[in-house]
Design an enzyme around this catalytic site. Structure first.
Site, short mmCIF file in Angstrom:
data_model
loop_
_atom_site.label_atom_id
_atom_site.label_comp_id
_atom_site.label_asym_id
_atom_site.label_seq_id
_atom_site.Cartn_x
_atom_site.Cartn_y
_atom_site.Cartn_z
N GLU A 264 0.83 -1.20 0.00
CA GLU A 264 0.00 0.00 0.00
C GLU A 264 0.87 1.25 0.00
OE1 GLU A 264 -4.18 0.40 1.86
OE2 GLU A 264 -2.84 1.31 3.34
N HIS B 15 6.55 -26.81 4.00
CA HIS B 15 5.70 -27.90 3.54
C HIS B 15 4.58 -27.39 2.63
CE1 HIS B 15 7.61 -30.81 6.27
NE2 HIS B 15 7.76 -29.75 7.05
N LYS C 244 -13.90 1.62 -4.09
CA LYS C 244 -14.88 1.99 -3.07
C LYS C 244 -16.01 2.82 -3.69
CE LYS C 244 -12.27 3.92 0.11
NZ LYS C 244 -11.78 4.44 1.41
#
Length: 540
Positions: free
Chosen positions: A350, A381, A503
């Site tokens: 960001e 793993h 947004k």
């Protein structure tokens, strides 16, 4: 002068061509690594941390040129401007004074204001911890729900999880961020409303996700029998917009202030960290701040050649802009640091995921790499297969805590052994000839599958013990690394305009989901079809 035209940049391009095929295992060969060894030359300390850069694809000349690049890009000047409270966030006309939140100098910017707010936090945190502050029926607070998103969630959640070993056992901490109702519903199943305190954290107090969750939580309290005039015993707010907090219904005395000169992803040191302070106590919170301040001083005072944030940032640029690495991995070999990679994803991407330079022109070079990670040994793993044998080179930051914070001490040598062995294996690799010997007679066809290219770069950060102070230093290390890289890339690490467009369109789509009829001309065909399917499902 643009980045590409800086003399150090041009010199680094030539230097890269000279060493791009050099192999770390050759540099580490005893005959090529006399005293002082690579480990001795490329291990540095600061702020209570140590960093071993020796397994990176760098030479003394590489570091010399990278430091020259930092000077030509005026890293020191921008660093000093930030600490002085100058406008270093020009698109919003703001300072970036997260460092003032942990400064001990009484002459630091906003020192009196910061100290007063922290004292208010401490008084409240102690009252919750010792049972003086109760719910509306007089019961002690046993659950704290932090409602926020982004910097209002990731930092407090990461730190609270990391420091559970020094936290109170009398209060459970919960974090709700997602607007998906499942996030809040999961927490509400675990808590008693009479024993629950909500901390609503939003800089503007208009954030969609946070306010949706806060309203639902307020309704839940009332539905569970809490009178509306008693909600003040269960809600506090943290915001730079106190008027909006009061409008929501939180008592003015229950409002803690943050400021517009602190970015959300840099804000855990402020009242945004109230949940941290309740969990670990004001004294330990002060230690967290002290650790960050230790790293602040190191960043300001250490020569660039031995400056941990500077070197960490410059080596990241070396891989991003010269080797062309698309991502880098953070691998904390500490389950307590489980949420550190998520926190750093926001901090790095960001902040530095930008294409516009400070002068408004667009960059013609890569900026932030994709940041990702998982605690060791779990990652071994899952994706270490790709790191060892895949064609993509992913630089790695290993983080090792040398002493455990838990009673199962016999586990710790195994954990550290895996961390150090992974960095060695990634560096050394295994040649085809070595693989044939491992495969054994008659299994030559298996040998290619047992080879490891090696030459994979890693940095190992060492923390003596995971304490509030060392954690504060570690977080500040990465904060300052971000500034170093942003300065070289000539971008603004303190804004985040990239979150805005989605947004804005989200509000339009939400209205379309609820509208009586869908206007098919408003969106592209794909989005229109998605909305239509969702409308049909929501009506079932």
């Amino acid at each position: 002068m643009t980045l590409n035209s800086l003399p150090a940049w041009t010199a680094l391009q030539s230097h890269f061509e000279q060493i791009r095929h050099a192999r770390l295992r050759d540099w580490f060969a005893p005959q090529n690594d006399p005293a002082p060894t690579r480990a001795e030359r490329f291990t540095f300390s600061g702020g209570g941390l140590a960093a071993d850069f020796s397994k990176n694809r760098i030479t003394d000349e590489t570091l010399r040129l990278l430091v020259q690049l930092a000077r030509e890009a005026r890293v020191e000047a921008r660093r000093d401007a930030m600490f002085a409270g100058e406008i270093v966030n020009p698109t919003e006309g703001r300072a970036a004074l997260h460092t003032a939140l942990r400064a001990t100098d009484p002459h630091a910017p906003f020192h009196a204001q910061v100290s007063a707010e922290r004292a208010k936090m401490a008084t409240f945190a102690r009252a919750v911890r010792n049972g003086t502050w109760t719910g509306h029926t007089g019961k002690r607070i046993r659950h704290v729900i932090n409602i926020g998103i982004g910097g209002s969630d990731l930092g407090p959640k990461m730190v609270t999880h990391a420091l559970r070993h020094v936290a109170t056992r009398d209060i459970s901490m919960h974090f709700v961020s997602n607007v998906d109702g499942a996030d809040l519903a999961r927490v509400l199943e675990q808590v008693d409303p009479e024993e629950t305190l909500a901390i609503v954290v939003s800089k503007t107090f208009t954030t969609l996700e946070t306010m949706t969750n806060a309203r639902s939580l307020r309704d839940w309290f009332v539905a569970k029998g809490c009178p509306e005039d008693a909600l003040a015993k269960h809600f506090v707010g943290v915001s730079a917009n106190p008027a909006e907090v009061v409008k929501f219904g939180i008592a003015a005395d229950n409002v803690f202030e943050m400021w517009d000169w602190v970015g959300g992803r840099y804000s855990l040191w402020s009242a945004v960290g109230l949940s941290i302070m309740i969990a670990i106590g004001p004294e330990q919170f002060d230690e967290l701040l002290a650790g960050a301040n230790d790293m602040d001083r190191h960043f300001r005072e250490a020569p660039l050649e031995r400056n941990l944030p500077v070197l960490l940032g410059l080596i990241g640029i070396w891989y991003r802009n010269f080797f062309g690495s698309q991502s880098y991995l953070v691998a904390p070999y500490s389950e307590a640091l489980h949420y550190l990679p998520s926190y750093l994803q926001q901090l790095e991407m960001e902040s530095n995921g930008k294409s516009a330079r400070l002068d408004g022109r667009f960059v013609d070079y890569p900026t932030a790499a994709v940041t990702w990670g998982e605690p060791g040994t779990n990652g071994q793993h899952a994706f270490f297969q790709m790191l060892h044998q895949g064609p993509t080179i992913v630089p790695i930051d290993f983080i090792a805590v040398l002493t455990p914070e838990h009673p199962l001490a016999s586990h710790h040598p195994k954990l550290l052994a895996n961390c150090f062995a992974q960095s060695e294996a990634l560096m050394l690799g295994r040649t085809l000839e070595e693989a044939r010997k491992v495969a054994g007679p008659g299994k030559e066809d298996l040998a290619p599958h047992l080879t490891f290219p090696g030459n994979r770069p890693t940095t190992t950060l060492l923390v003596d013990a995971l304490t509030p102070r060392s954690l504060g230093a570690l977080i500040a290390l990465y904060e300052h690394k971000v500034l170093v890289q942003a300065t070289v890339w000539d971008i603004n690490p303190f804004d985040q305009w990239g979150v805005e467009l989605g947004k804005i369109l989200g509000k339009v789509v939400e209205a379309d989901l609820a509208a009586d009829a869908l206007d098919t001309a408003k969106h592209d065909s794909s989005t229109t079809a998605l909305i239509a399917r969702a409308r049909a499902a929501l009506k079932r």
